[in-house]
Design a protein around this motif. Structure first.
Motif, PDB file in Angstrom:
ATOM      1  N   VAL A 100       0.843  -1.203   0.000  1.00 40.72           N
ATOM      2  CA  VAL A 100       0.000   0.000   0.000  1.00 40.72           C
ATOM      3  C   VAL A 100       0.873   1.246   0.000  1.00 40.72           C
ATOM      4  O   VAL A 100       0.648   2.195  -0.752  1.00 40.72           O
ATOM      5  N   ALA A 101       1.917   1.225   0.839  1.00 41.01           N
ATOM      6  CA  ALA A 101       2.796   2.389   0.915  1.00 41.01           C
ATOM      7  C   ALA A 101       3.513   2.618  -0.404  1.00 41.01           C
ATOM      8  O   ALA A 101       3.641   3.748  -0.870  1.00 41.01           O
ATOM      9  N   THR A 120       2.285  14.786   7.352  1.00 45.88           N
ATOM     10  CA  THR A 120       1.546  14.171   6.245  1.00 45.88           C
ATOM     11  C   THR A 120       0.050  14.418   6.405  1.00 45.88           C
ATOM     12  O   THR A 120      -0.620  14.837   5.464  1.00 45.88           O
ATOM     13  N   VAL A 121      -0.460  14.177   7.608  1.00 48.81           N
ATOM     14  CA  VAL A 121      -1.886  14.392   7.836  1.00 48.81           C
ATOM     15  C   VAL A 121      -2.242  15.856   7.618  1.00 48.81           C
ATOM     16  O   VAL A 121      -3.277  16.179   7.022  1.00 48.81           O
ATOM     17  N   GLN A 122      -1.339  16.742   8.051  1.00 47.21           N
ATOM     18  CA  GLN A 122      -1.631  18.168   7.909  1.00 47.21           C
ATOM     19  C   GLN A 122      -1.682  18.591   6.452  1.00 47.21           C
ATOM     20  O   GLN A 122      -2.506  19.423   6.077  1.00 47.21           O
ATOM     21  N   VAL A 123      -0.787  18.021   5.611  1.00 44.77           N
ATOM     22  CA  VAL A 123      -0.827  18.378   4.188  1.00 44.77           C
ATOM     23  C   VAL A 123      -2.155  17.938   3.589  1.00 44.77           C
ATOM     24  O   VAL A 123      -2.832  18.698   2.881  1.00 44.77           O
ATOM     25  N   ALA A 124      -2.585  16.710   3.930  1.00 42.19           N
ATOM     26  CA  ALA A 124      -3.868  16.227   3.419  1.00 42.19           C
ATOM     27  C   ALA A 124      -5.001  17.148   3.871  1.00 42.19           C
ATOM     28  O   ALA A 124      -5.856  17.549   3.073  1.00 42.19           O
ATOM     29  N   LEU A 173      -6.063  10.891  -0.538  1.00 38.46           N
ATOM     30  CA  LEU A 173      -6.049   9.510  -0.047  1.00 38.46           C
ATOM     31  C   LEU A 173      -4.636   8.958   0.035  1.00 38.46           C
ATOM     32  O   LEU A 173      -4.253   8.356   1.046  1.00 38.46           O
ATOM     33  N   VAL A 174      -3.832   9.174  -1.014  1.00 41.15           N
ATOM     34  CA  VAL A 174      -2.484   8.597  -0.967  1.00 41.15           C
ATOM     35  C   VAL A 174      -1.656   9.273   0.130  1.00 41.15           C
ATOM     36  O   VAL A 174      -0.863   8.616   0.812  1.00 41.15           O
ATOM     37  N   LEU A 215      -2.761   7.652   3.330  1.00 44.18           N
ATOM     38  CA  LEU A 215      -2.248   6.281   3.452  1.00 44.18           C
ATOM     39  C   LEU A 215      -0.766   6.301   3.815  1.00 44.18           C
ATOM     40  O   LEU A 215      -0.316   5.533   4.674  1.00 44.18           O
ATOM     41  N   LEU A 216      -0.005   7.211   3.175  1.00 42.16           N
ATOM     42  CA  LEU A 216       1.409   7.328   3.516  1.00 42.16           C
ATOM     43  C   LEU A 216       1.565   7.755   4.969  1.00 42.16           C
ATOM     44  O   LEU A 216       2.447   7.262   5.682  1.00 42.16           O
ATOM     45  N   GLY A 217       0.697   8.661   5.401  1.00 44.52           N
ATOM     46  CA  GLY A 217       0.748   9.117   6.791  1.00 44.52           C
ATOM     47  C   GLY A 217       0.483   7.984   7.759  1.00 44.52           C
ATOM     48  O   GLY A 217       1.177   7.841   8.769  1.00 44.52           O
TER      49      GLY A 217
END
Lengths: 314, 326
Positions: free
Chosen positions: A30-31, A236-240, A294-295, A298-300
């Motif tokens: 997935v990563a 990562t979450v913050q960018v999303a 989403l990606v 998922l990376l986060g």
């Protein structure tokens, strides 16, 4: 002996590949897939001026007569427009490329701003402590209790009413970065403060202090490098989240103008035509936006599991 | 506890004070009340006279004190567009928004508890993996896109559900019309509620799952199992009870956040609530209404957060009040 000594130092790349993170990355399909998609989208967005067949900002290339052509796989399409055209006759594929570039740029810049403000406040709050700490954390609590979107909507609405929509749309990108950047700083500040409090007690900080280094040097050169992994995880979450916020604000007409659309404003302009059957103006940018966010999420998730094995998945 | 309560209430008053200051600053700088009152065709002398009469030449502190005094009496100015007191305009729209939030909360509570418990009990089941996958997709879809997708599928595509407005509402009392009393009203509220719920649902499923998994590891659950209590009773009575505390705390804060998302949902569905009204007010530069909205929403946020904090302090004896109240 001499033979043993000639084994070359592993290159940086192979060291990364052999590290724990590298191994976990390769063994997590997935990563890997998410990373590939994210890199693809980023590169295409960055190279938008080179690969886009049209320039959506150039009025000379837009013909209103071309408006609302469907994508090529549907009857009645014009083959020069891969994903069809929007309501103004712009090529949707080019506009999406440019829009993704804007969305990504706003998201990354806003998160950088958040990180700079939040990390500085978190470091100071954790290292100095005392009254300053409780004051700053109280401010963070209050800021967090108001949702970012609410603060952003009110700020941008007032800014738009105050400056007039023409001036506002010219500087919209800066307003968006500033408001998303400023309103989310407590996320970083709290995380950094928590790690600083843990790191502060360790011996290497004491030794740095005994060596006579100033507080600024200890904070930036000694404590900060040891607090990086939680910073990566929340980034990562913050960018999303920043990309979603930007899209939401643009959708409400409080962000990027239709003449310079981000993914959100493109979806917004397509929404007016959804009842007449022109679904692609909304759907295709929508899919790009969702896949992009989403990606990153998922990376986060993957990064959090790797860097924080104690945490639950959830 | 009393000291904590007093501190918390003082903080809430402080925050409301800052909000009122921001509101006043907006009112002071945005638009010209004189132009809204008399238009362009009045001589400069009359204008100056009116300015003096309305107190627009007074000092900032004097004007602000007057604004605050009026606000405390429930007078937040008169909307330029509706020609009515701004607070009345908002209170008329409030029930529509509250019903939307209520509908969404109902959906979240009814779905997140069973889904969260299920994924915690059987973390490796295919269905659990599917739910967890769906939840991360759900987090990644902005609420307005969910709403548009639903309209496209259920209104444009199948024609099952109406795409905008509140439909046939039933009058209850005062300004309150309800959507929950007849079929047409229910049909109208289904999609907006689901759209609004879609943003919070994944969050709660994941939260309940994480808390539940932690509780299921604890000694007392093992003991209950050893005693031979039936599994569903352990899950839903013994374990779930202890997961609810953090869920309620997060939930209380999220209800405030949902007010922000109602702006998006109401815009897509043209739901005649506060959020939709606010965006219209912004487009018309209806300053008193913008300021009134800011103050009402700020008030809702401050009250919910204070109440949630107090409940948390009351219910959870392990919380160090010193840390919370310092």
């Amino acid at each position: 002996m001499s033979i043993l000594n000639t084994i070359p130092e592993p290159s940086r790349w192979s060291r990364i590949k052999k590290s724990k993170i590298g191994y976990s990355f390769r063994s997590n399909p997935v990563a890997v897939v998410s990373m590939c998609i994210f890199v693809c989208i980023t590169i295409m967005a960055l190279l938008a001026p080179l690969i886009a067949p049209f320039d959506p900002y150039d009025p000379a290339q837009i013909d209103i007569m071309n408006s609302e052509y469907p994508p090529v796989w549907i009857d009645g399409a014009d083959p020069q427009f891969l994903f069809g055209t929007d309501d103004q006759g712009r090529d949707l594929w080019s506009t999406i490329l440019y829009g993704t570039r804007l969305s990504l740029m706003i998201g990354l810049c806003a998160v950088t701003l958040q990180a700079v403000i939040g990390i500085s406040i978190g470091l100071i709050s954790g290292y100095v402590g005392g009254r300053l700490d409780s004051l700053l954390m109280r401010l963070a609590d209050i800021q967090l209790s108001f949702s970012t979107l609410m603060v952003a909507i009110i700020f941008l609405a007032v800014a738009q009413a105050m400056f007039g929509s023409e001036l506002f749309s010219r500087y919209a990108i800066y307003f968006l970065i500033a408001v998303i950047g400023v309103s989310e700083w407590p996320q970083y500040a709290r995380t950094v403060r928590a790690t600083v409090l843990a790191e502060k007690k360790k011996e290497y900080v004491d030794s740095a202090r005994v060596l006579g280094f100033g507080p600024l040097r200890i904070m930036v050169r000694h404590i900060l490098p040891n607090s990086l992994s939680p910073i990566f995880v929340i980034s990562t979450v913050q960018v999303a989240n920043a990309i979603i916020s930007e899209a939401s604000l643009s959708f409400l007409g409080l962000g990027m103008p239709p003449s310079q659309p981000s993914l959100g404003s493109l979806i917004s302009s397509g929404f007016d035509y959804i009842f007449s059957g022109s679904w692609w103006i909304t759907a295709i940018p929508g899919v790009v936006l969702v896949v992009l966010v989403l990606v990153i999420n998922l990376l986060g998730d993957w990064l959090r599991d790797v860097l924080n094995p104690k945490l639950h998945k959830g | 506890m009393l000291a904590y309560l007093v501190k918390r209430i003082f903080q809430a008053i402080g925050v409301m004070f800052v909000i009122s200051l921001i509101g006043f600053a907006i009112q002071d700088n945005l638009g010209d009340p004189l132009r809204e009152l008399v238009g362009q065709s009045v001589t400069e002398e009359v204008r100056q006279e009116l300015r003096e009469e309305l107190g627009l030449n007074d000092s900032f502190t004097k004007q602000y004190t007057r604004f605050l005094g009026n606000a405390l009496h429930g007078d937040l100015g008169t909307s330029y567009f509706f020609k009515e007191p701004a607070l009345d305009v908002i209170l008329k729209k409030l029930p529509a928004t509250l019903e939307l939030v209520f509908g969404a909360t109902l959906i979240i509570v009814c779905l997140s508890v069973p889904l969260g418990v299920m994924t915690a009990i059987r973390p490796n089941a295919i269905l659990s993996k599917f739910i967890m996958g769906a939840s991360i997709i759900g987090i990644s879809i902005p609420v307005f896109l969910t709403a548009i997708l639903m309209i496209y599928v259920f209104s444009v595509g199948y024609g099952w559900l109406p795409s905008f407005g509140r439909g046939d509402v039933v009058h209850v009392f005062g300004d309150w019309d309800t959507n929950f009393a007849n079929v047409d009203g229910l049909r109208h509220i289904i999609m907006p509620s689901f759209a609004l719920a879609s943003i919070m649902l994944p969050l709660f499923v994941r939260l309940i799952r994480a808390e539940m998994m932690e509780v299921l590891q604890s000694e007392y659950v093992k003991y209950a199992r050893a005693k031979g209590i039936r599994p569903w009773r352990i899950y839903f009575v013994h374990a779930l009870k202890n997961t609810l505390l953090p869920v309620i705390t997060v939930g209380g804060v999220q209800i405030g956040t949902m007010v922000a998302y109602t702006i998006l949902t109401e815009t897509v569905f043209q739901w005649p609530g506060m959020g939709f009204m606010f965006l219209e007010a912004v487009n018309r530069v209806d300053t008193p209404l913008i300021v009134a909205y800011l103050i009402v929403v700020g008030f809702i946020f401050v009250v919910t957060n204070t109440v949630v904090d107090l409940i948390y302090g009351l219910v959870n004896p392990t919380v160090k009040l010193a840390r919370l109240g310092a």
